[in-house]
Each structure stands twice: as C-alpha cells, then as structure tokens.
Design a protein around this motif. Structure first.
Motif, PDB file in Angstrom:
ATOM      1  N   UNK A   1       0.884  -1.155   0.000  1.00 18.92           N
ATOM      2  CA  UNK A   1       0.000   0.000   0.000  1.00 18.92           C
ATOM      3  C   UNK A   1       0.924   1.206   0.000  1.00 18.92           C
TER       4      UNK A   1
ATOM      5  N   UNK B   1      -0.976  -6.505  -0.780  1.00 18.07           N
ATOM      6  CA  UNK B   1      -1.169  -6.852   0.636  1.00 18.07           C
ATOM      7  C   UNK B   1      -1.672  -5.640   1.396  1.00 18.07           C
ATOM      8  N   UNK B   2      -2.198  -5.889   2.592  1.00 19.05           N
ATOM      9  CA  UNK B   2      -2.546  -4.773   3.474  1.00 19.05           C
ATOM     10  C   UNK B   2      -1.263  -4.005   3.821  1.00 19.05           C
ATOM     11  N   UNK B   3      -1.435  -2.764   4.240  1.00 11.48           N
ATOM     12  CA  UNK B   3      -0.301  -1.859   4.468  1.00 11.48           C
ATOM     13  C   UNK B   3       0.710  -2.459   5.456  1.00 11.48           C
TER      14      UNK B   3
ATOM     15  N   UNK C   1       2.118  -5.451   5.320  1.00 14.75           N
ATOM     16  CA  UNK C   1       2.084  -6.911   5.515  1.00 14.75           C
ATOM     17  C   UNK C   1       2.679  -7.735   4.380  1.00 14.75           C
TER      18      UNK C   1
ATOM     19  N   UNK D   1       4.667 -10.947   5.320  1.00 13.96           N
ATOM     20  CA  UNK D   1       3.868 -12.055   5.863  1.00 13.96           C
ATOM     21  C   UNK D   1       3.129 -12.762   4.731  1.00 13.96           C
ATOM     22  N   UNK D   2       2.587 -11.989   3.789  1.00 15.08           N
ATOM     23  CA  UNK D   2       1.901 -12.590   2.642  1.00 15.08           C
ATOM     24  C   UNK D   2       2.901 -13.399   1.812  1.00 15.08           C
TER      25      UNK D   2
ATOM     26  N   UNK E   1       7.484  -5.071  12.139  1.00 16.31           N
ATOM     27  CA  UNK E   1       7.542  -6.420  12.718  1.00 16.31           C
ATOM     28  C   UNK E   1       7.639  -7.468  11.618  1.00 16.31           C
ATOM     29  N   UNK E   2       6.842  -7.287  10.561  1.00 19.00           N
ATOM     30  CA  UNK E   2       6.812  -8.296   9.501  1.00 19.00           C
ATOM     31  C   UNK E   2       8.154  -8.401   8.793  1.00 19.00           C
TER      32      UNK E   2
END
Ligand SMILES: Cc1ncc(C[n+]2csc(CCOP(=O)(O)OP(=O)(O)O)c2C)c(N)n1
Lengths: 365, 247
Positions: free
Chosen positions: B55, B72-74, B76, B79-80, B108-109
């Motif tokens: 994003x 992916x969501x902002x 993430x 993780x995806x 974190x991701x």
C-alpha cells in the motif's frame, strides 16, 4: 451439512475441543496453519506444530496475529487450504485482513476460541464476539460465514467441512467457539467428510480454481487485489459480493431444533450456551413446561426464516447468551415483533447453570 | 533514433505491460519497476514469479508488471510472501515496499521474515516520505527535512532519527544479501540492477532472505524539480543512507 448424524456407529475417542478442531482441519485437507499463542487455545498451535509436518504440511508460529492472518492470505491466494486460530484479542488484530480476504474473495478458515473481554478480559470462555463475527469487525461491506460448534464433536465436524464451504463461496469461514468448548473433553467420532457434509467424496477433491496466483505458466498473468479505483468498478464489485452473500443466505443456513414440535416457549441459544439450555429444557419438561431449543448453527447466515416461522406457533422466546445481549438483536428482528423476546445473559467471565436459565424461563412464562 | 536503437535496447521487457504509469514526473518508482521486470526476464522466471505490491504509490504495480501480482494490506507484504513461499517453495516470491509500508507499519513483519531467513526477495523503496498520502514524515525522513507533518523540519527530540533498515537487518543471521543503491543517475541505475539481480539470484539459489534498499526520488512531495531531486539523493540523502553492498 448433516448434524446429529446417528447412523454412523463408529468408535468414539475422548478428545479435547481444541484438538478435535485440529483433527477436523487436518482431515479436511488443511495445507498450512499459522498462529500466535493465546489462551485458551494454545493446544491448537502445539498440536498442529507436531501433526502438520508429519504429513508434509506447513506449520509456522508467526510473530503476531497480524502476521498469521496475512500468511493465511498468502497461502490462500496460492490456492492452498490455510487456517489460523486465536482467541478474542488476537482475532481483533486480524480484522483488517479479514476485510481484505473478503474483498479479495479468498477462502480460508479462522477459529475464534472466545474468551471474556473487553480488552484483555480474562481467559474463561465467552460469547462476546458475536457482533464482531457476524456484523463485520473489520471495515467495509462484507460478511463472513460463521459456524458455532456446541461441543467437541462439532469442533471436529465444522473444521472438517469448513474449507470446502469457504472454497465454494470464495469467502473466509469463521468457527466461532469459546474457551469452554475448546478446553472440554468429550467422545468424538472421527467421521469422514461425506458423513458430515452429506456430499459425495468427490466434493473433497481439491479443485484448481482459475484465480490462483502460482506463476503465469501457460496462461495470462493474474492479479488479486481489493483496491478497485476504476470509475464505478468498486460499486460493481460490491454488488457482486452482495449477490454472493444473498446466495449464501439462501443455501447455507443451519439450525438445530430440539423439542420444538410441541413447544410453547423456545430458548434461542448457540454454542456452549445451547448446551446449558438443553439441561434447562430437561428441567422445564420435568416440571411440565413445554419448552424447546432453537440453536442457530450458522450465526451468519442467521436462521431468520426459521425463527420467523416458529414464532407463529409459540408464545415466548428466551434468548440465552454468554454476553450481555448480542444475538438477541437478530432474534428480535427475525421474530418480527410477533412474540415477546426476553433475554438472559452472562457476560465475559461467567457461565450459566441450567437452573439459572430454568428459573428465568419460569419467571417469563 | 536509429543509431541509439542499435546501441541500446529500448524495447520494454516482456515482464512489463504496455501500460502508462500513473507516477508523477521524476518519480523513481517507474525506473525501479523496470529494473525488477528486466531482472525477472533475464533470470527466465516470469512464469513462476508472484510479486506483492504494497500500500503506497506502487500499489498499482500489478497494472505494470506482466506476471502474477497481488496486493497486501499496508505493511504486511513479507507475511503474505511467507504464506505464498511456504506452500509454493519453488516459485519466486518478492515484495516491493515503500518506507512507510516496510519501516513503519510493517516493521515487525520485515524483521521477522528476515530473521526467519525466509527465502524471499524484498525491494525496499526509500523516498524519505509517504508519497501516496501526500508527503508526510516517514521513518526514513532526514533530520531537518520538511514534510507535511514536520513543517519545521524533522527534529530528533520529537521524531527520533531516520531509520536505517539495512544496518538494522544486517546482524540477523537469516539475512543473506543486503544492498543500498539509488536510481538518481544512470551509473547508479546500473548498480541497482546488479544488486536486484543478485537479490533474486539469492532466492533462486535458495540461500535465504535478500533485500535491496533503493533511494528514490519524490520530486513532488520534496517540492523540487526532477533534476534537483536526483541531485538531492546524491548529495544529501546518501550522507544519511550510504550506498553499497551491506552484506
Ligand atoms: C492501515 C492503513 N493505514 C494507513 C493507510 C494510508 N496509507 C496509504 S499509503 C501510505 C504510506 C505510503 O508511504 P510509503 O510506504 O513510503 O510508500 P510511497 O507512497 O512513498 O511509495 C499510508 C499511510 C492505509 N492504506 N492503511
């Protein structure tokens, strides 16, 4: 889906609810499990960390529930059966991506072994996440198929069939359980997919959907996204989703009716509360009160029509929930105001006794 | 025109769609998209690649790249990417992320996918601002740099120091390749392409996590001309974010 299937007399094994969830998911073809520790569902990750690699499947402990649900997103878009589980605070963290999963129409399974809130609450079972699950805890106009198991057998059964249900509609499925059901031990029959779903085994075969991202070998490149900026396109997409949700409403409602044939008062309860209500109805029947139970198994789609048609035949409804009144709103809507709908609730941290429900029932009739 | 066509290959690679970018003039994203596209073509992995758009301004990358791309969501994407790579280990999976996406909301991701040694490639575009939302402070905004949320310039006591992602990830054992490059001039573009190629080769050879940070121009939000923006990358940004192979 068939429930209370008594035809199959196979041997039963004692099992904890959280473990039955794992066994059901594995039998249902789960390819990948991602999760982050939280009580009261830590048994799920421990069991999956041992079981999944044994059959060459993926287990990964993520750094957060945010990551777990996004790993599910990744595996789902790659065409695999992906699952995560958590308890209330962790499920709250997943809400943004649940909205993305619905927007992108990605099938997956999410289990919420609910605990009391708000906030960190405590680790005892609860049913306080009903609104979050069925009204859309994330943003946007979406729906999530929500199954409410009322015992260990249904933890197994629902996990078993939920992947196919998710794939059928390209939509996440939530198994909305609670800490009591997750922790308790009951005999479980490890049924086959067919005997639970009432479908042919062919249904269990993995389909190869035409939307998966796995590299564009021999085909045009694909994209999966929820950002839809073209003029009018987002509205079109939302109409399409709405038609799908309507289709689910018309085809997937599950409700269990217990002693409703001659009932003049009905207790409406789901999950663990329905188990307690069952004993309350036993007491009431012994005392000569013609009570029965309406147990919504799918919380969304909600058994609106079923409840409406029953309200023509009964005098009163008592809704019993382990929260301070969430599903009761849907029961009131469904009953169309034709009968009084009363409520008894125990908020997070408490559980009913059958006598408590029975006493309330006596008071209102 | 004919002479230059002979000297240079100007035809776009098969990994780019013949689409018009929505990027502002002087923006670096277009160059970086092309570099990624050329590398994927040269490695012959187009048909087994899955890209993850962030994003941010690059959210439309799937309209430009001619292979499978998701969004992916902002924050993430790592993780995806993990979720894809774990179930399809023989595919080439990469994320393309801005500094807000990777170094703020998705810290974190990125740290944990790097630390797990996830066998993915990360293209990290550092333009020292949040382009898409209109030029707010990013974790990588320089000290003293004015943005729409640091009108008096970024100050240490209020906002801390610019986050040096490569230096932060370098000690993690799962990280196998780290480079910081820029697309501010042709020589640097060539170096960036080399680094991006190495980062993808790292994945092809199953070595582990690789990340290339690319310093990139955002003339509109920096309130500069495109040429001034290139100069600013070379003369100012690189002082805080020195270029080179970090690991
Ligand atoms: C959860 C969430 N928070 C905020 C946003 C708004 N948002 C969109 S892009 C963006 C920042 C993008 O900046 P960067 O990652 O640096 O990429 P650039 O646009 O500069 O390329 C933000 C904050 C969002 N989409 N989602």
């Amino acid at each position: 889906m068939k429930t209370n299937d008594k035809s199959n007399k196979n041997r039963k094994v004692p099992m904890q609810g959280n473990i039955a969830l794992c066994e059901g998911a594995i039998a249902g073809g789960c390819d990948a499990y991602y999760g982050y520790p939280i009580t009261p569902q830590n048994e799920v990750a421990s069991y999956m960390s041992k079981k999944m690699p044994e059959s060459g499947r993926i287990f990964l402990q993520s750094e957060s529930e945010l990551s777990a649900i996004n790993m599910v997103f990744g595996s789902a878009l790659a065409g695999k059966r992906a699952m995560t589980s958590s308890s209330s605070p962790g499920i709250s963290l997943m809400q943004e991506t649940i909205s993305y999963l619905c927007g992108c129409e990605l099938p997956c399974v999410i289990a919420n072994i609910q605990r009391g809130g708000p906030g960190l609450g405590n680790i005892a079972g609860s049913q306080a996440d009903y609104f979050q699950s069925v009204k859309g805890g994330g943003h946007g106009d979406y729906r999530m198929i929500t199954l409410a198991p009322a015992g260990v057998q249904e933890m197994y059964d629902f996990a078993l069939v939920s992947f196919k249900l998710a794939e059928k509609y390209r939509n996440p499925v939530m198994i909305l359980s609670d800490g009591y059901t997750g922790q308790m031990m009951e005999p479980v029959e490890l049924k086959s997919y067919d005997s639970v779903a009432g479908d042919s085994a062919a249904g269990q075969e993995k389909y190869l959907p035409d939307w998966v991202l796995d590299g564009c070998k021999g085909r045009e490149p694909r994209k999966i996204r929820s950002l839809i900026m073209e003029e009018g396109a987002l509205e079109k997409h939302n109409y399409k989703l709405a038609r799908k949700y309507q289709n689910i409403r018309e085809n997937e409602v599950l409700v269990d009716l217990d002693r409703m044939d001659d009932a003049e008062v009905a207790i409406v309860a789901f999950g663990i509360a329905a188990r307690v209500a069952k004993s309350a109805v036993d007491i009431a029947r012994d005392a000569g009160i013609r009570a029965g139970i309406i147990r919504p198994i799918t919380l969304w789609p909600f058994p609106e029509k079923e409840i409406f048609s029953i309200t023509q035949k009964i005098k009163k409804i008592l809704v019993a929930e382990m929260n301070m009144g969430q599903m009761v709103e849907d029961v009131r809507l469904a009953s169309g105001g034709l009968v009084p709908v009363k409520f008894i609730g125990r908020p997070g941290g408490g559980i009913f006794t059958p006598e408590e429900i029975y006493e309330h029932l006596k008071k209102i009739i | 025109m004919n002479i230059s066509k002979k000297l240079y290959k100007f035809e776009p690679p098969s990994t780019l769609k013949p689409a018009r970018h929505l990027y502002c003039s002087g923006c670096g994203h277009g160059i970086i998209h092309r570099i990624v596209a050329e590398v994927i073509e040269e490695l012959g992995v187009r048909e087994k690649t899955v890209g993850i758009a962030p994003v941010g301004c690059a959210v439309f990358a799937y309209d430009y790249w001619n292979f499978d791309v998701t969004e992916a969501a902002h924050g993430r994407p790592p993780a995806v990417a993990t979720g894809i790579k774990r179930v399809l280990p023989d595919r080439i999976v990469f994320t393309y992320q801005g500094d807000g996406d990777l170094a703020a909301i998705g810290t974190a991701e990125i740290v944990h996918s790097a630390n797990r040694g996830e066998n993915i490639t990360v293209i990290f575009v550092n333009n020292a601002t949040y382009g898409m939302t209109g030029g707010q402070m990013a974790p990588t905004t320089l000290l003293g740099q004015k943005t729409t949320t640091t009108p008096y310039g970024r100050k240490i006591d209020a906002d801390g120091y610019p986050l040096k992602v490569c230096e932060m990830l370098a000690p993690l054992e799962g990280v196998k390749f780290l480079a910081r490059c820029s697309v501010s001039n042709p020589a640097n573009v060539a170096k960036t392409k080399k680094a991006v190629k190495k980062a993808f080769e790292c994945q092809v050879e199953k070595k582990g996590f690789a990340l290339v940070e690319v310093l990139s121009m955002c003339p509109v939000d920096w309130e500069m001309t495109p040429l001034e923006a290139c100069k600013w990358v070379d003369e100012v940004m690189t002082k805080t974010f020195p270029l080179g192979i970090i690991k």
